[in-house]
Design a protein around this motif. Structure first.
Motif, PDB file in Angstrom:
ATOM      1  N   ARG A 133       0.834  -1.208   0.000  1.00 42.46           N
ATOM      2  CA  ARG A 133       0.000   0.000   0.000  1.00 42.46           C
ATOM      3  C   ARG A 133       0.867   1.256   0.000  1.00 42.46           C
ATOM      4  O   ARG A 133       0.615   2.215  -0.747  1.00 42.46           O
ATOM      5  CB  ARG A 133      -0.925   0.005   1.215  1.00 42.46           C
ATOM      6  CG  ARG A 133      -1.918   1.180   1.222  1.00 42.46           C
ATOM      7  CD  ARG A 133      -2.579   1.340   2.567  1.00 42.46           C
ATOM      8  NE  ARG A 133      -1.628   1.787   3.579  1.00 42.46           N
ATOM      9  CZ  ARG A 133      -1.187   3.043   3.697  1.00 42.46           C
ATOM     10  NH1 ARG A 133      -1.579   3.979   2.841  1.00 42.46           N
ATOM     11  NH2 ARG A 133      -0.337   3.364   4.656  1.00 42.46           N
ATOM     12  N   LYS A 134       1.914   1.232   0.855  1.00 42.94           N
ATOM     13  CA  LYS A 134       2.826   2.373   0.909  1.00 42.94           C
ATOM     14  C   LYS A 134       3.608   2.512  -0.389  1.00 42.94           C
ATOM     15  O   LYS A 134       3.882   3.622  -0.847  1.00 42.94           O
ATOM     16  CB  LYS A 134       3.783   2.210   2.090  1.00 42.94           C
ATOM     17  CG  LYS A 134       3.103   2.335   3.446  1.00 42.94           C
ATOM     18  CD  LYS A 134       4.107   2.154   4.578  1.00 42.94           C
ATOM     19  CE  LYS A 134       3.424   2.303   5.936  1.00 42.94           C
ATOM     20  NZ  LYS A 134       4.375   2.112   7.061  1.00 42.94           N
ATOM     21  N   HIS A 135       3.948   1.373  -0.966  1.00 40.63           N
ATOM     22  CA  HIS A 135       4.697   1.397  -2.224  1.00 40.63           C
ATOM     23  C   HIS A 135       3.869   2.035  -3.349  1.00 40.63           C
ATOM     24  O   HIS A 135       4.375   2.856  -4.118  1.00 40.63           O
ATOM     25  CB  HIS A 135       5.093  -0.033  -2.615  1.00 40.63           C
ATOM     26  CG  HIS A 135       5.694  -0.119  -3.991  1.00 40.63           C
ATOM     27  ND1 HIS A 135       6.977   0.310  -4.272  1.00 40.63           N
ATOM     28  CD2 HIS A 135       5.171  -0.585  -5.166  1.00 40.63           C
ATOM     29  CE1 HIS A 135       7.228   0.125  -5.557  1.00 40.63           C
ATOM     30  NE2 HIS A 135       6.153  -0.427  -6.123  1.00 40.63           N
ATOM     31  N   TYR A 136       2.608   1.660  -3.414  1.00 40.04           N
ATOM     32  CA  TYR A 136       1.731   2.203  -4.465  1.00 40.04           C
ATOM     33  C   TYR A 136       1.128   3.560  -4.096  1.00 40.04           C
ATOM     34  O   TYR A 136       0.487   4.205  -4.924  1.00 40.04           O
ATOM     35  CB  TYR A 136       0.601   1.210  -4.765  1.00 40.04           C
ATOM     36  CG  TYR A 136       1.073  -0.057  -5.442  1.00 40.04           C
ATOM     37  CD1 TYR A 136       1.772  -0.005  -6.642  1.00 40.04           C
ATOM     38  CD2 TYR A 136       0.822  -1.309  -4.882  1.00 40.04           C
ATOM     39  CE1 TYR A 136       2.208  -1.168  -7.268  1.00 40.04           C
ATOM     40  CE2 TYR A 136       1.251  -2.474  -5.499  1.00 40.04           C
ATOM     41  CZ  TYR A 136       1.948  -2.399  -6.695  1.00 40.04           C
ATOM     42  OH  TYR A 136       2.375  -3.543  -7.314  1.00 40.04           O
ATOM     43  N   LYS A 137       1.324   3.946  -2.822  1.00 39.14           N
ATOM     44  CA  LYS A 137       0.836   5.246  -2.343  1.00 39.14           C
ATOM     45  C   LYS A 137      -0.669   5.403  -2.573  1.00 39.14           C
ATOM     46  O   LYS A 137      -1.145   6.377  -3.165  1.00 39.14           O
ATOM     47  CB  LYS A 137       1.591   6.384  -3.029  1.00 39.14           C
ATOM     48  CG  LYS A 137       3.077   6.398  -2.714  1.00 39.14           C
ATOM     49  CD  LYS A 137       3.781   7.545  -3.432  1.00 39.14           C
ATOM     50  CE  LYS A 137       5.271   7.536  -3.114  1.00 39.14           C
ATOM     51  NZ  LYS A 137       5.998   8.632  -3.817  1.00 39.14           N
ATOM     52  N   THR A 138      -1.411   4.417  -2.112  1.00 35.91           N
ATOM     53  CA  THR A 138      -2.866   4.458  -2.262  1.00 35.91           C
ATOM     54  C   THR A 138      -3.509   3.773  -1.067  1.00 35.91           C
ATOM     55  O   THR A 138      -2.814   3.395  -0.110  1.00 35.91           O
ATOM     56  CB  THR A 138      -3.287   3.780  -3.577  1.00 35.91           C
ATOM     57  OG1 THR A 138      -4.693   3.922  -3.748  1.00 35.91           O
ATOM     58  CG2 THR A 138      -2.933   2.299  -3.579  1.00 35.91           C
TER      59      THR A 138
ATOM     60  N   THR B 116      -5.118  -0.950  -3.468  1.00 36.53           N
ATOM     61  CA  THR B 116      -3.932  -1.818  -3.498  1.00 36.53           C
ATOM     62  C   THR B 116      -4.321  -3.260  -3.810  1.00 36.53           C
ATOM     63  O   THR B 116      -3.714  -3.924  -4.662  1.00 36.53           O
ATOM     64  CB  THR B 116      -3.193  -1.757  -2.153  1.00 36.53           C
ATOM     65  OG1 THR B 116      -2.809  -0.410  -1.890  1.00 36.53           O
ATOM     66  CG2 THR B 116      -1.949  -2.643  -2.170  1.00 36.53           C
TER      67      THR B 116
END
Length: 341
Positions: free
Chosen positions: A304-309, A314
């Protein structure tokens, strides 16, 4: 020549036109004997007042019905000659935004006074919209056009003054519309007059964003731009009930804004609607309850943090990636094997 219309309550065909009847009533009405302009819709009351005028003009002289009708017809034709030609209103018939803008400008008496090369000085006899007692609300473009025409017809001034006034408003409208033609011609491409949700949302957004609210902290109220609040105040007593009228209300608010604020409003409402549409699409997705291990939850949070969503997006993204990689790829392989066979 007798030009009375068969089965008509009027002695001449000119009186079939409501504008002519209204003009005649305006002529007959005096300070000592004011007339209700609405009797133009009642043939009996209208003709009673018209014949009262004839009685007053002729006095004690005995006259026939033909003589009375002849005198009335002559006065009717004088009144008709004083009306603006229908062609003067063609630009309003072609453009509903111009019609709404013109009607609101007339109703609120908000003509600009700082436009170069454009000027109009009202004659002393000029009447305000409310003096004529025209309705302050109008539920359609046709009704607004009729009110504009009535307003000008009932002005006790020369025809040339009426034309100058209408030309002046047209000049202001054209100047505002053409200042930034690309942005002002069609600023809300996302807004479809047949989309009830979009029209209602846009209307409520304006109401909720720019209506004066005395309960707000003073500092917050100061942050609202004066132009927005002034423009909203001009729309008082307008309560569009249909999607089409809400659609026109949104464009009207845009059209009466100062030019420097139109771009700001366009960007804000378009951005807010995109957010509204996104949130609505998410609400339509049925919820899914599932269990997962703590380790999987940690991995999901990292993704989720990686995709920033958010988590929902996610999960949907991961599933889509897996689907594209596994299902679609396996189908291609299956097709390839079938060809070899």
């Amino acid at each position: 020549m007798n030009n009375q219309v068969s089965n008509s309550p009027y002695p001449c065909k000119e009186l079939e036109n409501i504008r002519v009847r209204r003009q005649l009533l305006s002529y007959l009405s005096t300070d000592e004997y004011p007339l209700d302009i609405n009797i133009v819709h009642d043939p009996v009351l209208f003709m009673d007042e018209a014949m009262r005028y004839i009685d007053h003009e002729i006095g004690m002289i005995r006259y026939s019905k033909e003589d009375a009708n002849g005198m009335l017809v002559r006065k009717v034709r004088e009144c008709k000659a004083e009306l603006l030609p229908e062609s003067e209103f063609d630009w309003l018939k072609r453009d509903e935004r111009a019609c709404y803008y013109t009607w609101l400008t007339i109703r609120n008496d908000t003509l600009s006074v700082d436009l170069s090369n454009l000027s109009f000085v009202k004659p002393k006899k000029w009447l305000d919209y409310h003096d004529i007692r025209l309705t302050v609300s109008a539920e359609s473009s046709q009704k607004r056009l009729e009110l504009i025409i009535a307003y000008l017809d009932l002005q006790p001034v020369n025809t040339s003054d009426k034309i100058d006034y209408l030309t002046y408003i047209q000049g202001i409208w054209n100047k505002n519309r053409n200042t930034n033609k690309n942005n002002n011609a069609n600023p809300f491409r996302w807004l479809d007059r047949k989309d009830k949700d979009a029209c209602q949302w846009g209307y409520e957004y304006i109401r909720n964003s720019f209506a004066a609210n005395d309960t707000e902290p003073r500092d917050k109220r100061r942050q609202r731009h004066d132009s927005f609040e002034w423009s909203y105040q001009q729309l008082n007593e307008l309560n569009p009930a249909t999607a089409d009228e809400q659609y026109q209300f949104i464009y009207l608010f845009f059209d009466i804004l100062d030019e420097r604020d139109k771009k700001d409003f366009k960007e804000k409402i378009s951005r807010k609607f995109a957010q509204h549409k996104y949130q609505k699409s998410k609400q339509e997705i049925p919820p899914l309850n599932t269990r997962m291990s703590k380790e999987t939850k940690k991995q999901l949070e990292k993704l989720r943090k990686h995709y920033k969503t958010n988590l929902q997006d996610t999960i949907e993204h991961i599933i889509q990636l897996a689907y594209d990689h596994e299902i679609i790829k396996s189908n291609i392989i299956k097709v390839d094997f079938s060809k070899k066979d």
